[in-house]
Design an enzyme around this catalytic site. Structure first.
Site: not given
Ligand SMILES: *Cc1c(COP(=O)(O)O)cnc(C)c1O
Ligand code: SF4
Length: 344
Positions: A90-91, A94, A103, A107, A110, A112, A270, A307, A314
């Site tokens: 996305r960025y 990175r 996992c 959680c 979570c 995800r 989230d 986010d 974010k």
């Molecule tokens: C959170 C996230 C990152 C990392 O973001 P940082 O601000 O560098 O910690 C990179 N890519 C995606 C898609 C993210 O959701």
């Molecule tokens: S927050 Fe989600 S991805 Fe992270 S350890 Fe917990 S269940 Fe797994």
């Protein structure tokens, strides 16, 4: 705070929770329904803690069945920026690598939660495609392993993946986001620490939400990583019923610093399905952060971030200390008093 009997294996179902007295009478049917929807897994270390702030993160709750209209299956838009399977880019500088969806714990909050636990580990051929993508996109300087939890993978497999990434010349660092050092500290073996100790710098961001999670075993695991030359950061999710007050967060952030971990992000929760009972307002989050400013050492202050739903990224969400007035500004100090400031 430890339970009298050691818990031998991870708890993965309502029966196991019931045996430990973690299911309220009358809740069984609702919890079976929750467990059918969202996976349950609690490691022995976490199940052995009686702390309410720890339990609320892992023990399923009937309120998870209440899905609100604003809640999303992919709340941060991971799927919107996926050039090859397993990679979210996305960025520009990175990219996130979903090395596994598994996992050690699941959680309850979570973001995800609809994808974790399902699709297993990235296949070798898929990882080849990821490496090819990184080679042809040298603007990517950092690969961020997430999941699931990447530290559930063996030291051997991680070492092999890192060897491949180390050979991509444009990469400057690798980062892991993980709960393993806290929830399953015994998995941070000497072999794992050695696999992360390499020429390409490996940073670890530990997910921790409550000071009680950081047991002596977790402290020892963090020390093993630290000794391997791995810089340690943390991320915390702000959660009602877990840590949403200044004293609880202050205790957590101080304990992280005590263990050589720099608090990095405090995430506003989230919009994941069935997590409404954990959420609080942005104004409440800002008030908590404002009360920590000034009373807690600066190195223990994380950035409070949201986010933006839909994959828009974010951003810091305050609190703000600055507003325009006339030709200049009004700045709020840590005690809440306002001061005029002229920058020109
Ligand atoms: C959170 C996230 C990152 C990392 O973001 P940082 O601000 O560098 O910690 C990179 N890519 C995606 C898609 C993210 O959701
Ligand atoms: S927050 Fe989600 S991805 Fe992270 S350890 Fe917990 S269940 Fe797994």
């Amino acid at each position: 705070m430890k339970s009298p009997l050691p818990i031998p294996a991870a708890l993965t179902g309502v029966d196991a929770l019931e045996d430990l007295g973690l299911v309220a009478p009358g809740d069984r049917d609702a919890l079976e329904a929750v467990a059918a929807e969202f996976r349950v897994r609690i490691t022995p270390v976490m199940a052995g803690l009686a702390s309410a702030g720890v339990r609320a993160q892992f023990v399923p709750d009937a309120r998870e069945l209440a899905v609100r209209p604003e809640e999303l299956a992919d709340p941060i838009g991971d799927d919107a920026h996926r050039p090859v399977p397993g990679l979210t880019h996305r960025y520009p500088d990175r990219a996130i690598l979903h090395a596994t969806q598994t996992c050690e714990v699941y959680c309850r909050f979570c973001f995800r939660r609809e994808t974790v636990g399902e699709t297993g580990t990235l296949a070798e051929a898929e990882f080849d495609r990821v490496v090819d993508y990184l080679r042809s996109h040298p603007a990517v300087r950092e690969v961020i392993f997430t999941g699931g939890d990447p530290l559930v993978l063996s030291a051997r497999r991680l070492g092999a993946m890192l060897d491949r990434l180390e050979a991509v010349e444009s990469l400057e660092s690798v980062r892991f986001h993980t709960r393993v050092p806290v929830v399953a500290p015994e998995k941070v073996t000497g072999a794992l620490a050695a696999a992360l100790d390499r020429a390409l710098p490996v940073w670890v961001v530990v997910h921790a939400n409550h000071a009680d999670e950081i047991t002596e075993a977790a402290a020892a695991a963090l020390r093993r990583l630290n000794r391997a030359g791995v810089p340690l950061l943390s991320q915390t999710v702000l959660l009602k019923g877990v840590n949403a007050d200044p004293d609880t967060l202050e205790a957590l952030f101080r304990k992280l610093i005590r263990n050589r971990v720099k608090p990095y992000y405090l995430h506003h929760p989230d919009l994941a399905k069935g997590t409404g009972h954990f959420r609080l307002t942005l104004a409440e989050g800002q008030a908590i952060m404002a009360s920590l400013r000034g009373r807690l050492t600066g190195i223990a202050q994380p950035l409070y971030v949201l986010d933006i739903p839909g994959g828009h990224g974010k951003v810091p969400v305050g609190p703000g200390y600055l507003r325009r007035e006339g030709e200049g500004w009004v700045v709020t100090d840590p005690q809440g008093a306002e001061h005029r400031y002229r920058d020109l």
